[in-house]
Design a protein around this motif. Structure first.
Motif, PDB file in Angstrom:
ATOM      1  N   GLU A  96       9.289 -16.842 -12.615  1.00 42.21           N
ATOM      2  CA  GLU A  96       9.084 -16.688 -11.180  1.00 42.21           C
ATOM      3  C   GLU A  96       9.525 -15.301 -10.722  1.00 42.21           C
ATOM      4  OE1 GLU A  96      13.235 -17.134 -11.671  1.00 42.21           O
ATOM      5  OE2 GLU A  96      11.648 -18.404 -12.477  1.00 42.21           O
ATOM      6  N   ASP A  97       9.975 -14.485 -11.678  1.00 45.27           N
ATOM      7  CA  ASP A  97      10.526 -13.182 -11.336  1.00 45.27           C
ATOM      8  C   ASP A  97       9.411 -12.177 -11.063  1.00 45.27           C
ATOM      9  OD1 ASP A  97      13.078 -11.549 -11.229  1.00 45.27           O
ATOM     10  OD2 ASP A  97      11.878 -10.364 -12.625  1.00 45.27           O
ATOM     11  N   VAL A  98       9.428 -11.585  -9.874  1.00 45.06           N
ATOM     12  CA  VAL A  98       8.364 -10.672  -9.447  1.00 45.06           C
ATOM     13  C   VAL A  98       8.345  -9.402 -10.298  1.00 45.06           C
ATOM     14  CG1 VAL A  98       7.500  -9.278  -7.520  1.00 45.06           C
ATOM     15  CG2 VAL A  98       8.402 -11.577  -7.096  1.00 45.06           C
ATOM     16  N   ALA A  99       9.525  -8.835 -10.569  1.00 43.30           N
ATOM     17  CA  ALA A  99       9.599  -7.602 -11.356  1.00 43.30           C
ATOM     18  C   ALA A  99       9.065  -7.817 -12.765  1.00 43.30           C
ATOM     19  CB  ALA A  99      11.035  -7.090 -11.398  1.00 43.30           C
ATOM     20  N   ALA A 100       9.412  -8.943 -13.372  1.00 45.60           N
ATOM     21  CA  ALA A 100       8.930  -9.250 -14.728  1.00 45.60           C
ATOM     22  C   ALA A 100       7.411  -9.392 -14.740  1.00 45.60           C
ATOM     23  CB  ALA A 100       9.584 -10.527 -15.248  1.00 45.60           C
ATOM     24  N   THR A 101       6.871 -10.033 -13.720  1.00 47.73           N
ATOM     25  CA  THR A 101       5.416 -10.211 -13.652  1.00 47.73           C
ATOM     26  C   THR A 101       4.706  -8.865 -13.538  1.00 47.73           C
ATOM     27  OG1 THR A 101       5.697 -12.383 -12.629  1.00 47.73           O
ATOM     28  CG2 THR A 101       3.552 -11.328 -12.374  1.00 47.73           C
ATOM     29  N   ARG A 102       5.252  -7.967 -12.745  1.00 50.86           N
ATOM     30  CA  ARG A 102       4.648  -6.630 -12.622  1.00 50.86           C
ATOM     31  C   ARG A 102       4.689  -5.882 -13.943  1.00 50.86           C
ATOM     32  NH1 ARG A 102       7.633  -5.483  -6.827  1.00 50.86           N
ATOM     33  NH2 ARG A 102       6.124  -6.597  -5.520  1.00 50.86           N
ATOM     34  N   ALA A 103       5.796  -6.021 -14.669  1.00 54.18           N
ATOM     35  CA  ALA A 103       5.907  -5.365 -15.972  1.00 54.18           C
ATOM     36  C   ALA A 103       4.892  -5.941 -16.955  1.00 54.18           C
ATOM     37  CB  ALA A 103       7.325  -5.532 -16.516  1.00 54.18           C
ATOM     38  N   ILE A 104       4.695  -7.254 -16.911  1.00 52.43           N
ATOM     39  CA  ILE A 104       3.732  -7.912 -17.807  1.00 52.43           C
ATOM     40  C   ILE A 104       2.313  -7.497 -17.447  1.00 52.43           C
ATOM     41  CG2 ILE A 104       2.785 -10.161 -18.489  1.00 52.43           C
ATOM     42  CD1 ILE A 104       5.730 -11.229 -18.099  1.00 52.43           C
ATOM     43  N   MET A 105       2.052  -7.298 -16.164  1.00 50.35           N
ATOM     44  CA  MET A 105       0.738  -6.827 -15.726  1.00 50.35           C
ATOM     45  C   MET A 105       0.427  -5.458 -16.342  1.00 50.35           C
ATOM     46  SD  MET A 105      -0.555  -6.795 -11.735  1.00 50.35           S
ATOM     47  CE  MET A 105       0.025  -8.455 -11.413  1.00 50.35           C
ATOM     48  N   GLU A 106       1.441  -4.613 -16.403  1.00 46.45           N
ATOM     49  CA  GLU A 106       1.261  -3.286 -17.016  1.00 46.45           C
ATOM     50  C   GLU A 106       1.044  -3.404 -18.520  1.00 46.45           C
ATOM     51  OE1 GLU A 106       4.454  -0.675 -16.001  1.00 46.45           O
ATOM     52  OE2 GLU A 106       4.128  -0.858 -13.835  1.00 46.45           O
ATOM     53  N   LEU A 107       1.776  -4.315 -19.170  1.00 48.98           N
ATOM     54  CA  LEU A 107       1.596  -4.532 -20.614  1.00 48.98           C
ATOM     55  C   LEU A 107       0.179  -5.004 -20.934  1.00 48.98           C
ATOM     56  CD1 LEU A 107       4.901  -6.368 -21.619  1.00 48.98           C
ATOM     57  CD2 LEU A 107       4.092  -4.197 -22.567  1.00 48.98           C
ATOM     58  N   ALA A 108      -0.408  -5.752 -20.009  1.00 49.07           N
ATOM     59  CA  ALA A 108      -1.732  -6.330 -20.247  1.00 49.07           C
ATOM     60  C   ALA A 108      -2.863  -5.306 -20.158  1.00 49.07           C
ATOM     61  CB  ALA A 108      -1.986  -7.456 -19.238  1.00 49.07           C
ATOM     62  N   GLU A 109      -2.585  -4.166 -19.532  1.00 42.89           N
ATOM     63  CA  GLU A 109      -3.629  -3.147 -19.375  1.00 42.89           C
ATOM     64  C   GLU A 109      -4.068  -2.628 -20.745  1.00 42.89           C
ATOM     65  OE1 GLU A 109      -2.495  -0.043 -16.733  1.00 42.89           O
ATOM     66  OE2 GLU A 109      -2.025  -1.404 -15.068  1.00 42.89           O
ATOM     67  N   GLY A 110      -5.339  -2.761 -21.030  1.00 44.72           N
ATOM     68  CA  GLY A 110      -5.896  -2.274 -22.279  1.00 44.72           C
ATOM     69  C   GLY A 110      -5.586  -3.125 -23.490  1.00 44.72           C
ATOM     70  N   ALA A 111      -4.918  -4.263 -23.294  1.00 41.28           N
ATOM     71  CA  ALA A 111      -4.559  -5.119 -24.429  1.00 41.28           C
ATOM     72  C   ALA A 111      -5.775  -5.916 -24.910  1.00 41.28           C
ATOM     73  CB  ALA A 111      -3.439  -6.066 -24.044  1.00 41.28           C
ATOM     74  N   ASN A 112      -5.793  -6.201 -26.205  1.00 38.45           N
ATOM     75  CA  ASN A 112      -6.855  -7.038 -26.777  1.00 38.45           C
ATOM     76  C   ASN A 112      -6.487  -8.512 -26.737  1.00 38.45           C
ATOM     77  OD1 ASN A 112      -8.636  -4.907 -27.483  1.00 38.45           O
ATOM     78  ND2 ASN A 112      -7.329  -4.425 -29.241  1.00 38.45           N
ATOM     79  N   THR A 113      -5.289  -8.800 -26.256  1.00 35.42           N
ATOM     80  CA  THR A 113      -4.835 -10.181 -26.138  1.00 35.42           C
ATOM     81  C   THR A 113      -4.624 -10.506 -24.656  1.00 35.42           C
ATOM     82  OG1 THR A 113      -2.589  -9.373 -26.530  1.00 35.42           O
ATOM     83  CG2 THR A 113      -3.769 -10.324 -28.411  1.00 35.42           C
ATOM     84  N   ALA A 114      -4.444 -11.793 -24.368  1.00 35.14           N
ATOM     85  CA  ALA A 114      -4.286 -12.252 -22.985  1.00 35.14           C
ATOM     86  C   ALA A 114      -2.815 -12.351 -22.608  1.00 35.14           C
ATOM     87  CB  ALA A 114      -4.962 -13.605 -22.817  1.00 35.14           C
ATOM     88  N   PHE A 115      -2.528 -12.071 -21.341  1.00 31.60           N
ATOM     89  CA  PHE A 115      -1.171 -12.202 -20.795  1.00 31.60           C
ATOM     90  C   PHE A 115      -1.268 -13.035 -19.506  1.00 31.60           C
ATOM     91  CE2 PHE A 115      -0.887  -8.661 -23.578  1.00 31.60           C
ATOM     92  CZ  PHE A 115       0.423  -8.637 -24.037  1.00 31.60           C
ATOM     93  N   MET A 116      -0.651 -14.201 -19.545  1.00 28.90           N
ATOM     94  CA  MET A 116      -0.718 -15.108 -18.405  1.00 28.90           C
ATOM     95  C   MET A 116       0.680 -15.632 -18.073  1.00 28.90           C
ATOM     96  SD  MET A 116      -3.212 -18.409 -17.904  1.00 28.90           S
ATOM     97  CE  MET A 116      -3.461 -19.158 -16.298  1.00 28.90           C
ATOM     98  N   PRO A 117       1.406 -14.905 -17.225  1.00 34.02           N
ATOM     99  CA  PRO A 117       2.720 -15.392 -16.804  1.00 34.02           C
ATOM    100  C   PRO A 117       2.598 -16.394 -15.648  1.00 34.02           C
ATOM    101  CG  PRO A 117       2.306 -13.272 -15.806  1.00 34.02           C
ATOM    102  CD  PRO A 117       1.097 -13.586 -16.666  1.00 34.02           C
TER     103      PRO A 117
END
Length: 364
Positions: A96-117
């Motif tokens: 539920e952490d907003v900062a963690a979700t934003r960081a994960i959103m950045e990790l997902a950019e250009g990734a070949n895998t899915a990120f769904m927090p």
């Protein structure tokens, strides 16, 4: 599907049981506590004792799996997501952490895998419901999302028992909250915005807490006139939490507050989860309001009881993983909760836990 589950707490145990019992998942559960892993004996899952706070050991444990399901405390979400990307795994979590979700959103950019927090109850299911109803309006006015995980039998002055992570509870009480006012995204203070309502003949209060909106603020900015999320409690809880956090200034010593609550506020498996969403706007030129209200109760089955928060949280993330496995969600990049279709979620074998709940018929 070969998955590694991080965390063998109450929620992790329920996730492991659901996925392994379905027959479609090969589950390995990772935790730093051998005692916690021992509770999974008999489920047929593999277990590994790993220091989940260290990048190297965590990465080694993830390699060779298709997906990572993270049920660790919120402050480990970014670390786990980073190692999941390094290992080439799809990533799902409950944060539920907003900062963690934003960081994960950045990790997902250009990734070949899915990120769904944010795949739990709130954020999670509540966002799926709100977005589903919001799409039905020609002009969207107000979206109000209310969720509470409450003791069925409150006995103390806080009218509260521990039903989930103390870390997550205090985190959402102490951080700024996102909202939309007049179509614009803003921040509001936690514990503010106090309101009262009755549902099924019981009185409740609700107030701002952080994280429950997930990514809906971004999705509905410029579309909704008003959007907010509030946590539901029994009347009087908010005032006492303000005394603890603000007057006694324990928001500046959160570890002390967490220790006090762990020692003084009993845990309960006898809980009820309340989901209450109202969406208003114009349909065909008429001003209309749609309401979704449910109560999900604990499973009191002797020998294998499950709390309502275990049922709803585990159902949320298991349904997300299952819909992904079936190809009903994007297969790479960042996935928002509102990309899940509510009918597909409720029709899912795990998501049906919400469908089997009791619909609330009257609201005052």
């Amino acid at each position: 599907m070969k998955v590694v589950l991080l965390g063998a707490g109450h929620i992790g145990q329920t996730i492991a049981s659901l996925l392994q019992g379905s027959g479609d998942y090969q589950v390995t559960v990772v935790d730093k506590s051998a005692a916690a892993l021992a509770k999974l004996a008999g489920l047929g899952v593999q277990t590994k004792v790993v220091d989940t706070e260290q990048a190297g050991p965590l990465l080694a444990a993830l390699r060779g799996n298709e997906a990572v399901i993270n049920a660790l405390p919120y402050h480990l979400a970014t670390l786990a997501a980073t190692q999941a990307r390094e290992a080439g795994c799809h990533y799902f979590d409950l944060t539920e952490d907003v900062a963690a979700t934003r960081a994960i959103m950045e990790l997902a950019e250009g990734a070949n895998t899915a990120f769904m927090p944010q795949c739990g109850l709130a954020p999670g299911f509540i966002g799926i419901v709100a977005h589903h109803f919001a799409q039905q309006f020609d002009t969207l006015y107000d979206v109000k999302m209310r969720v509470g995980a409450l003791p069925a039998f409150p006995t103390n002055s806080l009218k509260y028992n521990l039903t989930w992570s103390v870390d997550g509870l205090i985190n959402e009480y102490c951080h700024p909250c996102e909202a939309i006012r007049d179509g614009h995204k803003i921040e509001v203070l936690p514990l503010e915005g106090l309101e009262h309502f009755s549902l099924d003949g019981t009185e409740y209060e609700a107030f701002n807490t952080s994280g429950g909106l997930g990514t809906l603020c971004e999705t509905l900015a410029g579309k909704a006139r008003m959007l907010d999320y509030k946590t539901v409690r029994y009347p009087g809880h908010n005032a006492l939490m303000k005394v603890l956090l603000e007057e006694l200034q324990l928001k500046h010593d959160q570890e002390l507050l967490k220790n006090i609550m762990r020692k003084s506020v009993p845990m309960t498996m006898q809980d009820v989860v309340l989901v209450f969403v109202t969406v208003s706007g114009l349909k065909g030129g008429q001003y209309v309001e749609e309401v979704f209200a449910r109560k999900i109760f604990a499973d009191r089955t002797e020998g294998a009881p499950l709390s309502a928060i275990q049922i709803t949280t585990a159902a949320g993330i298991c349904a997300a993983v299952d819909l992904f496995r079936e190809g009903k969600l994007p297969q790479k990049g960042f996935i928002r909760q509102e990309q899940v279709e509510l009918p597909a979620f409720l029709a899912n074998r795990f998501g049906s836990a919400y469908q089997q709940s009791r619909q609330v018929e009257s609201i005052g």
